[in-house]
Design a protein around this motif. Structure first.
Motif, PDB file in Angstrom:
ATOM      1  N   GLY A 231     -39.058 -45.665  71.582  1.00  8.66           N
ATOM      2  CA  GLY A 231     -38.363 -44.912  72.287  1.00  8.66           C
ATOM      3  C   GLY A 231     -37.089 -45.114  72.648  1.00  8.66           C
ATOM      4  O   GLY A 231     -36.241 -44.299  72.540  1.00  8.66           O
ATOM      5  N   ILE A 232     -36.904 -46.496  72.504  1.00  7.21           N
ATOM      6  CA  ILE A 232     -35.351 -46.957  72.506  1.00  7.21           C
ATOM      7  C   ILE A 232     -34.433 -46.505  71.358  1.00  7.21           C
ATOM      8  O   ILE A 232     -33.498 -46.283  71.370  1.00  7.21           O
ATOM      9  CB  ILE A 232     -35.325 -48.415  72.926  1.00  7.21           C
ATOM     10  N   VAL A 233     -35.119 -46.932  70.119  1.00  5.01           N
ATOM     11  CA  VAL A 233     -34.444 -46.599  68.991  1.00  5.01           C
ATOM     12  C   VAL A 233     -34.203 -44.995  68.779  1.00  5.01           C
ATOM     13  O   VAL A 233     -33.161 -44.768  68.423  1.00  5.01           O
ATOM     14  CB  VAL A 233     -35.368 -47.254  67.904  1.00  5.01           C
ATOM     15  N   GLY A 234     -35.202 -44.184  69.065  1.00  5.21           N
ATOM     16  CA  GLY A 234     -34.970 -42.862  69.006  1.00  5.21           C
ATOM     17  C   GLY A 234     -34.196 -42.570  70.078  1.00  5.21           C
ATOM     18  O   GLY A 234     -33.423 -41.537  69.779  1.00  5.21           O
ATOM     19  N   LEU A 235     -33.855 -42.901  71.313  1.00  3.67           N
ATOM     20  CA  LEU A 235     -33.096 -42.521  72.321  1.00  3.67           C
ATOM     21  C   LEU A 235     -31.472 -42.677  71.697  1.00  3.67           C
ATOM     22  O   LEU A 235     -30.714 -41.808  71.853  1.00  3.67           O
ATOM     23  CB  LEU A 235     -33.214 -43.438  73.544  1.00  3.67           C
ATOM     24  N   VAL A 236     -31.372 -43.868  71.199  1.00  6.09           N
ATOM     25  CA  VAL A 236     -29.901 -44.237  70.784  1.00  6.09           C
ATOM     26  C   VAL A 236     -29.491 -43.413  69.641  1.00  6.09           C
ATOM     27  O   VAL A 236     -28.785 -42.719  69.538  1.00  6.09           O
ATOM     28  CB  VAL A 236     -29.889 -45.456  70.342  1.00  6.09           C
ATOM     29  N   MET A 237     -30.294 -43.204  68.514  1.00 10.20           N
ATOM     30  CA  MET A 237     -30.179 -42.331  67.413  1.00 10.20           C
ATOM     31  C   MET A 237     -29.948 -40.785  67.833  1.00 10.20           C
ATOM     32  O   MET A 237     -28.958 -40.357  67.207  1.00 10.20           O
ATOM     33  CB  MET A 237     -31.427 -42.444  66.247  1.00 10.20           C
ATOM     34  N   THR A 238     -30.907 -40.432  68.444  1.00 11.77           N
ATOM     35  CA  THR A 238     -30.867 -38.920  68.642  1.00 11.77           C
ATOM     36  C   THR A 238     -29.599 -38.543  69.617  1.00 11.77           C
ATOM     37  O   THR A 238     -28.795 -37.486  69.307  1.00 11.77           O
ATOM     38  CB  THR A 238     -32.084 -38.490  69.179  1.00 11.77           C
ATOM     39  N   THR A 239     -29.291 -39.500  70.579  1.00 11.11           N
ATOM     40  CA  THR A 239     -28.267 -38.963  71.510  1.00 11.11           C
ATOM     41  C   THR A 239     -26.840 -39.081  70.755  1.00 11.11           C
ATOM     42  O   THR A 239     -26.075 -38.449  70.903  1.00 11.11           O
ATOM     43  CB  THR A 239     -28.378 -40.100  72.647  1.00 11.11           C
ATOM     44  N   ALA A 240     -26.811 -40.033  69.851  1.00 12.46           N
ATOM     45  CA  ALA A 240     -25.422 -40.160  69.122  1.00 12.46           C
ATOM     46  C   ALA A 240     -25.090 -39.094  68.424  1.00 12.46           C
ATOM     47  O   ALA A 240     -23.990 -38.968  68.226  1.00 12.46           O
ATOM     48  CB  ALA A 240     -25.612 -41.473  68.054  1.00 12.46           C
ATOM     49  N   ILE A 241     -26.102 -38.284  67.796  1.00 14.02           N
ATOM     50  CA  ILE A 241     -25.896 -37.141  67.275  1.00 14.02           C
ATOM     51  C   ILE A 241     -25.968 -36.023  67.909  1.00 14.02           C
ATOM     52  O   ILE A 241     -25.094 -34.973  67.963  1.00 14.02           O
ATOM     53  CB  ILE A 241     -26.547 -37.087  65.832  1.00 14.02           C
ATOM     54  N   GLY A 242     -27.152 -35.730  68.580  1.00 12.04           N
ATOM     55  CA  GLY A 242     -27.343 -34.460  69.361  1.00 12.04           C
ATOM     56  C   GLY A 242     -26.536 -34.016  70.416  1.00 12.04           C
ATOM     57  O   GLY A 242     -26.183 -32.913  70.783  1.00 12.04           O
ATOM     58  N   ILE A 243     -25.813 -35.381  70.947  1.00  8.00           N
ATOM     59  CA  ILE A 243     -24.765 -34.748  72.292  1.00  8.00           C
ATOM     60  C   ILE A 243     -23.652 -33.919  71.740  1.00  8.00           C
ATOM     61  O   ILE A 243     -23.247 -33.254  72.680  1.00  8.00           O
ATOM     62  CB  ILE A 243     -24.381 -36.038  72.752  1.00  8.00           C
ATOM     63  N   PHE A 244     -23.479 -34.161  70.464  1.00  9.02           N
ATOM     64  CA  PHE A 244     -22.522 -33.188  69.867  1.00  9.02           C
ATOM     65  C   PHE A 244     -22.849 -31.860  69.692  1.00  9.02           C
ATOM     66  O   PHE A 244     -21.789 -30.911  69.013  1.00  9.02           O
ATOM     67  CB  PHE A 244     -21.776 -33.756  68.684  1.00  9.02           C
ATOM     68  N   HIS A 245     -24.179 -31.468  69.821  1.00  9.09           N
ATOM     69  CA  HIS A 245     -24.803 -30.212  69.482  1.00  9.09           C
ATOM     70  C   HIS A 245     -25.413 -29.432  70.586  1.00  9.09           C
ATOM     71  O   HIS A 245     -26.047 -28.617  70.528  1.00  9.09           O
ATOM     72  CB  HIS A 245     -25.740 -30.240  68.497  1.00  9.09           C
ATOM     73  N   TRP A 246     -24.776 -29.944  71.821  1.00  7.07           N
ATOM     74  CA  TRP A 246     -25.388 -29.539  72.976  1.00  7.07           C
ATOM     75  C   TRP A 246     -24.839 -28.107  73.114  1.00  7.07           C
ATOM     76  O   TRP A 246     -23.752 -27.591  73.051  1.00  7.07           O
ATOM     77  CB  TRP A 246     -25.065 -30.348  74.186  1.00  7.07           C
TER      78      TRP A 246
END
Length: 237
Positions: free
Chosen positions: A192-207
Motif C-alpha cells: 500500500g505505501i510503496v504503491g501510494l508513493v509511486m502512483t501519486t508521484a506520477i498520477g497527480i500530473f494526469h488529474w
C-alpha cells in the motif's frame, strides 16, 4: 505422519481456494477498469485505487497494533520489490485494457501461473520436473494460439499484457518468499505505501475531474483491489 500429511493437504487446499477467489474478484475488477480507462488517464485511475488501498492497509495495521510495527520486516528489500512490481503490473495491464479485448487479455493473464512456475526455480529453489516443464511450454503455446492463430503480428497492447503477467508472477513469487518471515499485515502495508508513493508521484500530473458515475466505478475498483490482494496474500501463507 498421516495427520501431518492431511494437515498439509488441507492448507494447500485452502491456499488454492483463496487464490481462485482472488482470481474471480480480479475478473470483476478488470471489467470495471476497462470501462473507466476509456475516458481517464491510466495513471489517474491507478493512483486513486492506491489511495484507497493505502488507507485500507493503514487501517488493517492499526487494528493489530502500533503502525511502526508494520515497518519491522525481516525482508524489507523483497517487500519494496513487491510494491514496485505490483504498481508496474497494474500500470501495464490497465494500459493493455485500452486496446486489447477483455477475452484476449484474459488469455494473456492466464500465462502468469506458468511464469510463476519458472520464477519459483531461482527465487524459491523449487524443482520443476519434465512433466511440469512440458505443461508450461504447452501452456505458452496454447495462449499464443488463442491470441493470434497462425502467429500473426502481435500488437503493443498484447506486449503490455505479457509484461504485466511477468510482473505479477514475480510479485506472487516474492509474496511467497516474504510470507514465511513477515505477517500478512506487513505485506499489505508495504504494498500500500510503496504503491501510494509511486502512483501519486506520477498520477497527480494526469488529474482530471470525474463524473459521478465514473467516480462510483473507480470506488468499485478500490474495493475489489483491497479484497483481491488481501486474498492473494492470505493464500501465499
Amino acid at each position: 505422519m498421516t495427520t501431518a500429511s492431511n494437515a498439509a493437504e488441507t492448507n494447500i487446499g485452502k491456499g488454492v481456494a483463496l487464490l481462485l477467489a482472488a482470481t474471480a474478484v480480479f475478473g470483476i475488477q478488470d471489467v470495471l477498469t476497462k470501462i473507466v480507462v476509456q475516458n481517464y488517464s491510466v495513471f489517474q485511475v491507478v493512483m486513486i485505487r492506491y489511495w484507497a488501498f493505502a488507507l485500507f492497509s493503514v487501517w488493517l495495521v492499526m487494528r493489530r497494533g502500533p503502525i511502526r510495527n508494520a515497518f519491522a520486516s525481516a525482508a524489507p528489500r523483497w517487500q519494496l520489490a513487491r510494491g514496485v512490481l505490483l504498481v508496474v503490473d497494474i500500470w501495464l495491464f490497465t494500459e493493455a485494457l485500452r486496446t486489447v479485448p477483455l477475452g484476449d487479455l484474459g488469455a494473456i493473464a492466464m500465462t502468469y501461473p506458468l511464469m510463476v512456475t519458472l520464477f519459483a526455480i531461482p527465487f524459491l529453489g523449487e524443482r520443476v520436473g519434465p512433466f511440469r516443464a512440458a505443461a508450461v511450454i504447452a501452456g505458452f503455446i496454447g495462449a499464443l494460439v488463442i491470441l493470434r492463430p497462425g502467429f500473426a503480428t502481435i500488437e503493443i497492447g498484447i506486449v503490455y499484457g505479457l509484461l504485466s503477467s511477468a510482473a505479477f508472477a514475480l510479485y506472487l513469487v516474492f509474496t511467497r518468499k516474504v510470507a514465511t518471515v513477515d505477517s500478512t499485515t506487513t505485506s499489505i502495508f508495504y504494498v500500500g505505501i510503496v504503491g501510494l508513493v509511486m502512483t501519486t508521484a506520477i498520477g497527480i500530473f494526469h488529474w482530471q475531474p470525474m463524473r459521478l458515475e465514473d467516480a462510483l466505478t473507480v470506488a468499485g475498483l478500490c474495493v475489489t483491489m483491497c479484497i483481491a490482494h488481501g486474498l492473494v496474500m492470505a493464500s501465499m501463507r
